[in-house]
Design a protein around this motif. Structure first.
Motif, PDB file in Angstrom:
ATOM      1  N   ASN A 126       0.818  -1.228   0.000  1.00  0.00           N
ATOM      2  CA  ASN A 126       0.000   0.000   0.000  1.00  0.00           C
ATOM      3  C   ASN A 126       0.849   1.274   0.000  1.00  0.00           C
ATOM      4  OD1 ASN A 126       0.888  -0.689   2.597  1.00  0.00           O
ATOM      5  ND2 ASN A 126      -0.793   0.387   3.606  1.00  0.00           N
ATOM      6  N   LEU A 127       2.168   1.145  -0.092  1.00  0.00           N
ATOM      7  CA  LEU A 127       3.024   2.334  -0.059  1.00  0.00           C
ATOM      8  C   LEU A 127       3.821   2.493  -1.352  1.00  0.00           C
ATOM      9  CD1 LEU A 127       4.699   2.288   3.490  1.00  0.00           C
ATOM     10  CD2 LEU A 127       2.472   3.196   2.833  1.00  0.00           C
ATOM     11  N   SER A 128       4.061   3.754  -1.735  1.00  0.00           N
ATOM     12  CA  SER A 128       4.955   4.040  -2.860  1.00  0.00           C
ATOM     13  C   SER A 128       6.399   3.844  -2.393  1.00  0.00           C
ATOM     14  CB  SER A 128       4.746   5.490  -3.325  1.00  0.00           C
ATOM     15  OG  SER A 128       5.172   6.359  -2.283  1.00  0.00           O
ATOM     16  N   PHE A 129       7.343   3.873  -3.332  1.00  0.00           N
ATOM     17  CA  PHE A 129       8.756   3.771  -2.940  1.00  0.00           C
ATOM     18  C   PHE A 129       9.128   4.928  -1.995  1.00  0.00           C
ATOM     19  CE2 PHE A 129       8.895   1.284  -6.938  1.00  0.00           C
ATOM     20  CZ  PHE A 129       9.469   0.120  -6.443  1.00  0.00           C
ATOM     21  N   GLU A 130       8.650   6.131  -2.318  1.00  0.00           N
ATOM     22  CA  GLU A 130       8.971   7.299  -1.482  1.00  0.00           C
ATOM     23  C   GLU A 130       8.442   7.099  -0.061  1.00  0.00           C
ATOM     24  OE1 GLU A 130       8.010   7.587  -4.606  1.00  0.00           O
ATOM     25  OE2 GLU A 130       9.713   8.667  -5.485  1.00  0.00           O
ATOM     26  N   GLU A 131       7.202   6.625   0.030  1.00  0.00           N
ATOM     27  CA  GLU A 131       6.601   6.423   1.362  1.00  0.00           C
ATOM     28  C   GLU A 131       7.351   5.350   2.154  1.00  0.00           C
ATOM     29  OE1 GLU A 131       1.942   7.628   0.529  1.00  0.00           O
ATOM     30  OE2 GLU A 131       2.663   5.645  -0.081  1.00  0.00           O
ATOM     31  N   ALA A 132       7.704   4.252   1.464  1.00  0.00           N
ATOM     32  CA  ALA A 132       8.401   3.164   2.168  1.00  0.00           C
ATOM     33  C   ALA A 132       9.770   3.640   2.653  1.00  0.00           C
ATOM     34  CB  ALA A 132       8.536   1.954   1.250  1.00  0.00           C
ATOM     35  N   ALA A 133      10.467   4.393   1.818  1.00  0.00           N
ATOM     36  CA  ALA A 133      11.810   4.868   2.209  1.00  0.00           C
ATOM     37  C   ALA A 133      11.746   5.795   3.419  1.00  0.00           C
ATOM     38  CB  ALA A 133      12.472   5.587   1.029  1.00  0.00           C
ATOM     39  N   SER A 134      10.596   6.432   3.621  1.00  0.00           N
ATOM     40  CA  SER A 134      10.494   7.438   4.689  1.00  0.00           C
ATOM     41  C   SER A 134      10.299   6.825   6.081  1.00  0.00           C
ATOM     42  CB  SER A 134       9.316   8.384   4.400  1.00  0.00           C
ATOM     43  OG  SER A 134       8.086   7.737   4.707  1.00  0.00           O
ATOM     44  N   GLU A 279       8.750  -5.861  10.580  1.00  0.00           N
ATOM     45  CA  GLU A 279       7.743  -5.405  11.562  1.00  0.00           C
ATOM     46  C   GLU A 279       7.173  -4.041  11.132  1.00  0.00           C
ATOM     47  OE1 GLU A 279       9.128  -5.556  15.628  1.00  0.00           O
ATOM     48  OE2 GLU A 279       7.324  -4.556  16.376  1.00  0.00           O
ATOM     49  N   ILE A 280       8.049  -3.168  10.656  1.00  0.00           N
ATOM     50  CA  ILE A 280       7.593  -1.846  10.187  1.00  0.00           C
ATOM     51  C   ILE A 280       6.683  -2.018   8.963  1.00  0.00           C
ATOM     52  CG2 ILE A 280       8.406   0.291   9.080  1.00  0.00           C
ATOM     53  CD1 ILE A 280      10.915   0.027  10.986  1.00  0.00           C
ATOM     54  N   ALA A 281       7.054  -2.955   8.085  1.00  0.00           N
ATOM     55  CA  ALA A 281       6.216  -3.206   6.892  1.00  0.00           C
ATOM     56  C   ALA A 281       4.821  -3.662   7.323  1.00  0.00           C
ATOM     57  CB  ALA A 281       6.875  -4.258   6.003  1.00  0.00           C
ATOM     58  N   ALA A 282       4.770  -4.571   8.313  1.00  0.00           N
ATOM     59  CA  ALA A 282       3.476  -5.085   8.767  1.00  0.00           C
ATOM     60  C   ALA A 282       2.645  -3.965   9.412  1.00  0.00           C
ATOM     61  CB  ALA A 282       3.699  -6.232   9.755  1.00  0.00           C
ATOM     62  N   LEU A 283       3.301  -3.121  10.195  1.00  0.00           N
ATOM     63  CA  LEU A 283       2.585  -2.001  10.841  1.00  0.00           C
ATOM     64  C   LEU A 283       2.025  -1.055   9.780  1.00  0.00           C
ATOM     65  CD1 LEU A 283       5.140  -1.347  13.714  1.00  0.00           C
ATOM     66  CD2 LEU A 283       2.708  -1.882  14.063  1.00  0.00           C
ATOM     67  N   ALA A 284       2.815  -0.812   8.731  1.00  0.00           N
ATOM     68  CA  ALA A 284       2.363   0.096   7.666  1.00  0.00           C
ATOM     69  C   ALA A 284       1.203  -0.534   6.897  1.00  0.00           C
ATOM     70  CB  ALA A 284       3.532   0.422   6.732  1.00  0.00           C
ATOM     71  N   GLU A 285       1.313  -1.833   6.630  1.00  0.00           N
ATOM     72  CA  GLU A 285       0.243  -2.509   5.886  1.00  0.00           C
ATOM     73  C   GLU A 285      -1.058  -2.532   6.680  1.00  0.00           C
ATOM     74  OE1 GLU A 285       2.156  -6.089   4.519  1.00  0.00           O
ATOM     75  OE2 GLU A 285       2.347  -5.220   2.517  1.00  0.00           O
ATOM     76  N   ALA A 286      -0.929  -2.614   8.012  1.00  0.00           N
ATOM     77  CA  ALA A 286      -2.122  -2.640   8.870  1.00  0.00           C
ATOM     78  C   ALA A 286      -2.669  -1.224   9.108  1.00  0.00           C
ATOM     79  CB  ALA A 286      -1.759  -3.293  10.207  1.00  0.00           C
ATOM     80  N   GLY A 287      -1.972  -0.214   8.625  1.00  0.00           N
ATOM     81  CA  GLY A 287      -2.435   1.170   8.799  1.00  0.00           C
ATOM     82  C   GLY A 287      -2.086   1.763  10.151  1.00  0.00           C
ATOM     83  N   ALA A 288      -1.255   1.041  10.942  1.00  0.00           N
ATOM     84  CA  ALA A 288      -0.879   1.552  12.273  1.00  0.00           C
ATOM     85  C   ALA A 288       0.254   2.573  12.180  1.00  0.00           C
ATOM     86  CB  ALA A 288      -0.452   0.384  13.161  1.00  0.00           C
ATOM     87  N   LEU A 289       0.939   2.595  11.056  1.00  0.00           N
ATOM     88  CA  LEU A 289       2.076   3.514  10.875  1.00  0.00           C
ATOM     89  C   LEU A 289       1.955   4.138   9.489  1.00  0.00           C
ATOM     90  CD1 LEU A 289       4.855   4.507  11.942  1.00  0.00           C
ATOM     91  CD2 LEU A 289       5.860   2.516  10.784  1.00  0.00           C
ATOM     92  N   LYS A 290       1.724   5.451   9.491  1.00  0.00           N
ATOM     93  CA  LYS A 290       1.538   6.124   8.190  1.00  0.00           C
ATOM     94  C   LYS A 290       2.744   7.020   7.914  1.00  0.00           C
ATOM     95  CE  LYS A 290      -3.446   6.006   7.947  1.00  0.00           C
ATOM     96  NZ  LYS A 290      -3.908   5.618   9.286  1.00  0.00           N
ATOM     97  N   PRO A 291       3.193   7.045   6.664  1.00  0.00           N
ATOM     98  CA  PRO A 291       4.325   7.915   6.347  1.00  0.00           C
ATOM     99  C   PRO A 291       3.939   9.387   6.529  1.00  0.00           C
ATOM    100  CG  PRO A 291       3.789   6.437   4.519  1.00  0.00           C
ATOM    101  CD  PRO A 291       2.675   6.335   5.499  1.00  0.00           C
ATOM    102  N   VAL A 292       4.876  10.179   7.015  1.00  0.00           N
ATOM    103  CA  VAL A 292       4.675  11.632   7.109  1.00  0.00           C
ATOM    104  C   VAL A 292       5.781  12.256   6.262  1.00  0.00           C
ATOM    105  CG1 VAL A 292       4.577  13.639   8.635  1.00  0.00           C
ATOM    106  CG2 VAL A 292       3.776  11.400   9.454  1.00  0.00           C
ATOM    107  N   ILE A 293       5.409  12.723   5.087  1.00  0.00           N
ATOM    108  CA  ILE A 293       6.419  13.280   4.179  1.00  0.00           C
ATOM    109  C   ILE A 293       6.224  14.781   4.087  1.00  0.00           C
ATOM    110  CG2 ILE A 293       7.305  13.292   1.813  1.00  0.00           C
ATOM    111  CD1 ILE A 293       6.661  10.315   1.663  1.00  0.00           C
ATOM    112  N   ASP A 294       7.275  15.494   4.437  1.00  0.00           N
ATOM    113  CA  ASP A 294       7.229  16.951   4.427  1.00  0.00           C
ATOM    114  C   ASP A 294       7.510  17.443   3.006  1.00  0.00           C
ATOM    115  OD1 ASP A 294       7.714  19.627   4.692  1.00  0.00           O
ATOM    116  OD2 ASP A 294       8.978  19.467   6.460  1.00  0.00           O
ATOM    117  N   ARG A 295       8.743  17.241   2.537  1.00  0.00           N
ATOM    118  CA  ARG A 295       9.101  17.714   1.195  1.00  0.00           C
ATOM    119  C   ARG A 295       9.694  16.584   0.386  1.00  0.00           C
ATOM    120  NH1 ARG A 295      11.832  23.687   1.668  1.00  0.00           N
ATOM    121  NH2 ARG A 295      10.160  24.626   2.907  1.00  0.00           N
TER     122      ARG A 295
END
Ligand SMILES: NC(=O)c1ccc[n+]([C@@H]2O[C@H](COP(=O)([O-])OP(=O)(O)OC[C@H]3O[C@@H](n4cnc5c(N)ncnc54)[C@H](OP(=O)(O)O)[C@@H]3O)[C@@H](O)[C@H]2O)c1
Length: 325
Positions: A126-134, A279-295
């Motif tokens: 559910n994440l783009s490359f930019e979101e996953a890298a963040s 673990e971070i991937a699983a949290l992101a997939e479950a929606g418990a951890l959302k990327p916060v991208i400023d710029r």
């Protein structure tokens, strides 16, 4: 391949585009074609040697005494596996991954090798490359500290610097573990921190959060400007201060605090655990951890990305897309 390198410590202008050899994976390694990386507060620290009080010598010994030993910064990346060593079984060519070499860095480049059992995992779908890298820098630091603190559901947690790379992950993960979270930030970032799930927000530009008469089970200091003694005053009995931006005074306090009372100070570099990335991937997939991208910056704008991070005002992450044309 193209990479951004630095050969001396200094401002954003020491970061230069260079042609460097493309790495070749060993038998147990994968070669990642990087699509996105980030500039973190860690990159700022290793570029400037601007480190917390009392850690200058240790930093030079670790990073390079007169000049950096690792010329390529960048601790987070996401990309596609381009080739694999002959003993690799976990990944295949074409897999979309994200990874966190952490202190070993080397992600401000078009390619990086990683051991297959290192800090690398499949990119959440559910994440783009930019979101996953963040995600990994803030999330793995937060997981380390919350684990050390043995956070329990229902505990009251105060996060100082709740809008930064670490703070924005800390708020989300403390909520995920069932805590009541209060975020400390400035006026402009109050809405952002509330949107991450904080139950309450305190504007440090209008109010001294140590003078409200409130106490917490866990105080997380990601900024490092509040003296330990003031943070300890707002801890409950058996409370824990997580001194994420610790210098020598906080490290010494982590030794003496348990000798003098029930409160503890947890400080020091976060452990670099391979298991954190899935673990971070699983949290992101479950929606418990959302990327916060400023710029977001393009690869050629790497020095500008560094200059922005150096302001100390970024919200969440600063992402750099890595072009290959
Ligand atoms: N121990 C470890 O292993 C470890 C790992 C990672 C990072 N760190 C350290 O943790 C610290 C934070 O890293 P980071 O990546 O989160 O930094 P960052 O993203 O650069 O932090 C920027 C944020 O800090 C906030 N801030 C600045 N001054 C503040 C203040 N007085 N009170 C509250 N918020 C304030 C800013 O919000 P406003 O604009 O609203 O003020 C901004 O959103 C750094 O010192 C880094 O070196 C340690």
């Amino acid at each position: 391949m193209k990479a951004f390198v630095y050969r001396r410590y200094g401002g954003p202008d020491v970061v230069e585009l260079a042609e460097v050899p493309k790495p070749v994976p060993r038998d147990n390694e994968v070669l990642v074609r990087i699509h996105a990386t980030t500039v973190t507060s860690g990159d700022w620290r290793v570029r400037t040697l601007h480190v917390p009080t009392g850690l200058g010598l240790v930093a030079r010994l670790a990073i390079g005494f007169t000049r950096p030993r690792q010329p390529i910064m960048g601790s987070e990346m996401a990309g596609t596996i381009e080739s694999v060593g002959k003993h690799v079984t976990r990944f295949r060519v074409g897999d979309e991954v994200f990874g966190f070499p952490g202190g070993a860095m080397g992600c401000h480049a078009q390619y990086r090798t990683m051991p297959e059992d290192g800090r690398i995992a499949r990119k959440p779908a559910n994440l783009s490359f930019e979101e996953a890298a963040s995600l990994p820098f803030g999330a793995s630091t937060s997981l380390h500290y919350l684990r050390k603190a043995k956070i329990k559901a229902g505990e009251a947690v105060l996060v100082i610097g709740a809008s930064g790379g670490v703070g924005s992950a800390m708020v989300q993960l403390a909520k995920h573990f069932g805590a009541q979270v209060t975020g400390v930030t400035s006026t402009n970032n109050l809405a952002l921190v509330a949107s991450l799930g904080a139950d309450r927000v305190i504007d440090y530009t209008r109010e001294d959060f140590t003078a409200r008469g409130e106490t917490y089970d866990i105080v997380v200091d990601t900024v490092g400007k509040t003296p330990v003694a003031r943070c300890m005053r707002i801890l409950k009995d058996k409370g824990r201060l997580l001194a994420v931006a610790a210098g020598l005074p906080e490290m010494l306090a982590s030794v003496w605090a348990p000798l003098t009372g029930s409160r503890r100070v947890i400080a020091g570099p976060a452990e670099e655990r391979a298991g954190d990335i899935p673990e971070i991937a699983a949290l992101a997939e479950a929606g418990a951890l959302k990327p916060v991208i400023d710029r977001r910056y393009r690869f050629a704008q790497m020095p500008e990305a560094h200059a922005y991070v150096e302001t100390g005002r970024k919200r969440g992450s600063v992402v750099v897309s890595v072009e290959h044309a």
